[in-house]
Design an enzyme around this catalytic site. Structure first.
Site, PDB file in Angstrom:
ATOM      1  N   CYS A 204       0.835  -1.207   0.000  1.00  0.00           N
ATOM      2  CA  CYS A 204       0.000   0.000   0.000  1.00  0.00           C
ATOM      3  C   CYS A 204       0.866   1.251   0.000  1.00  0.00           C
ATOM      4  O   CYS A 204       0.510   2.266  -0.583  1.00  0.00           O
ATOM      5  CB  CYS A 204      -0.922   0.032   1.208  1.00  0.00           C
ATOM      6  SG  CYS A 204      -2.360  -1.009   1.015  1.00  0.00           S
TER       7      CYS A 204
ATOM      8  N   CYS B 132      13.846   6.990  -6.001  1.00  0.00           N
ATOM      9  CA  CYS B 132      12.398   6.786  -5.892  1.00  0.00           C
ATOM     10  C   CYS B 132      11.946   7.488  -4.611  1.00  0.00           C
ATOM     11  O   CYS B 132      12.582   8.442  -4.166  1.00  0.00           O
ATOM     12  CB  CYS B 132      12.044   5.297  -5.883  1.00  0.00           C
ATOM     13  SG  CYS B 132      12.634   4.424  -4.422  1.00  0.00           S
TER      14      CYS B 132
END
Lengths: 384, 92
Positions: free
Chosen positions: A191, A342
């Site tokens: 998630c 990232c």
């Protein structure tokens, strides 16, 4: 059971239960005598804890080791702005004390492990899995099977949720009957990487709470042997049959897993994620310094476009989401010095691994990702 | 024609489609037809040995193909085949 009495205060509080024949005084006394252990006090754990406490479940245990973060509040409705930075167990306990001071709440500010799982679960009637990773899900499952306790399962991803009750002692399947083996790390996004619609855990957690109340009071048809699927975008519920696997290594006729194992190892997680070696790493501060020089490296962002829209490092040369990297290698030049980044450094680590195996050598992973860049280099940058 | 529903977690490898309808006789040929259209789905559904991955379950209607005839399970017109992968989210 008959020695458990409801006080006048309790009768007043639970009157909407008491006037229904399906619950009544007998059912409410069972709830008061019942106990539930919630593993995880986050997205699923929030509605679970709130509804179970409101319903009058006598003893609720909360296991979590995290602290409340602002990014939790989009869905973790048991916590609040005033408890940002507070341990989730403590934050939840405060809210529950206000909601219903008549229930006992025990907090365990710890990570559930193979060493403590059986002791944590033993005192409770019902176990509820509201965790966020595969090792803990397999651990919760195996420990619950070994103790003969029901494990109410719920899981969510983006707009989709799953829920069921694993209860081999009553003839139903366990998690390993459904998924004998976990996916290798990195193949299924979490998630934290994939995002989740804030109301989704409300729906799935409330289904889990409903099942807990039914199991404790013994009413209705429990969600055993059935997998409930919920798609929030299509607004559709579906139900699939779950069967017990007779050769299941945990709940089968001849179990081969009879003690709790090393679940990180089982799920293919290497203890030190950082297997790249320090020559393949660069810190945000080092990168910031390098970007000021003539030796400025090629900057590759491997996040998804919607993340790039939130914040990115100025001067980024290219965006290729990590999942597309293998097919888009031809867009990159092996001769250039390259820094990959990232959000947190995990996906870029995977990207560097992939690029290495594709023959790239002049590579560095920016450790800590955008989050650390925002801490160490540009404190005005938005973190998400 | 049978319809395959593609779960959220795999849609990014199937050009965003939530379902695809194909002509096929069996579950196996249906899935291979899907992978032909969307090759990146392949590694998410099949292991390097070409076997369906054990964290990906496939259902015809509401029944798991492991308890039918596996990939040889016949599909008929109007059947819905669902891919149900393991998902782990919930706490964070």
């Amino acid at each position: 059971m008959s020695d458990i009495k409801l006080s006048n205060e309790e009768i007043a509080r639970y009157s909407r239960h008491l006037i229904m024949p399906e619950v009544g005084m007998a059912g409410q006394r069972k709830l008061k005598q019942g106990s539930v252990l919630l593993i995880g006090t986050g997205g699923l754990g929030s509605p679970l804890a709130l509804y179970l406490a409101a319903a009058g479940v006598g003893h609720i245990g909360l296991v979590d080791f995290d602290v409340v973060d602002a990014s939790n509040l989009q869905r973790q409705i048991i916590h609040g702005t005033s408890t940002i930075g507070v341990a989730k167990t403590e934050s939840a306990k405060r809210r529950l004390a206000d909601l219903n001071p008549l229930v006992e709440v025990t907090t365990y500010e710890t990570q559930i492990t193979s060493e403590n799982a059986l002791d944590l679960m033993r005192p409770y009637d019902v176990i509820i899995d509201g965790t966020d990773n595969f090792p803990t899900r397999y651990l919760t499952n195996d420990a619950a099977v070994m103790l003969g306790k029901p494990n109410i399962y719920g899981s969510i991803f983006r707009f989709e949720g799953q829920a069921t009750v694993f209860y081999p002692k009553e003839g139903g399947p366990c998690y390993r009957c459904l998924y004998p083996e976990p996916p290798p790390p990195g193949l299924v996004p979490s998630c934290a990487e994939g995002g989740v619609l804030g109301v989704l855990p409300g729906v799935i957690g409330t289904i889990q709470a409903t099942e807990a109340i039914k199991l404790l009071t013994g009413i209705g048809d429990p969600l055993i042997g059935r997998l409930m699927l919920y798609d929030a975008l299509a607004m559709r519920f579906r139900e699939l049959k779950l069967r017990r696997n007779p050769t299941c290594p945990v709940c089968g006729k001849f179990p081969t897993v009879t003690d709790l194992i090393d679940y990180d190892h089982f799920c293919g997680i290497v203890p030190e994620l950082n297997t790249l070696g320090s020559q393949y790493e660069i810190t945000p501060r080092e990168l910031a310094a390098l970007l000021q020089t003539d030796a400025r490296p090629y900057l590759l962002d491997v996040r998804n476009p919607n993340e790039v829209a939130i914040s990115s490092i100025p001067g980024t040369d290219k965006v290729i989401p990590v999942d597309q990297l293998a097919e888009r290698l031809n867009e990159l030049d092996t001769s250039l010095e390259m820094v990959v980044y990232c959000r947190s450094g995990v996906r870029s680590g995977r990207a560097v691994d992939l690029l290495k195996s594709a023959g790239f050598r002049k590579l560095k992973n920016m450790v800590g990702g955008i989050l650390r860049w925002a801490d160490d280099v540009d404190t005005s940058m938005a973190k998400y | 024609m049978a319809t395959i529903t593609i779960p959220t977690a795999l849609r990014q490898y199937a050009a965003g489609y939530s379902s695809v309808s194909l002509e096929a006789e069996t579950v196996g040929s249906l899935l291979r037809g899907l992978v032909e259209q969307h090759p990146t789905l392949g590694k998410h559904l099949y292991s390097e040995q070409g076997k369906l991955r054990s964290f990906v379950n496939v259902y015809v209607g509401d029944e798991d193909i492991r308890y039918l005839e596996g990939e040889a399970t016949p599909v008929t017109n109007g059947d819905t085949v669902s891919i149900i992968p393991a998902i782990a989210g919930g706490r964070k």
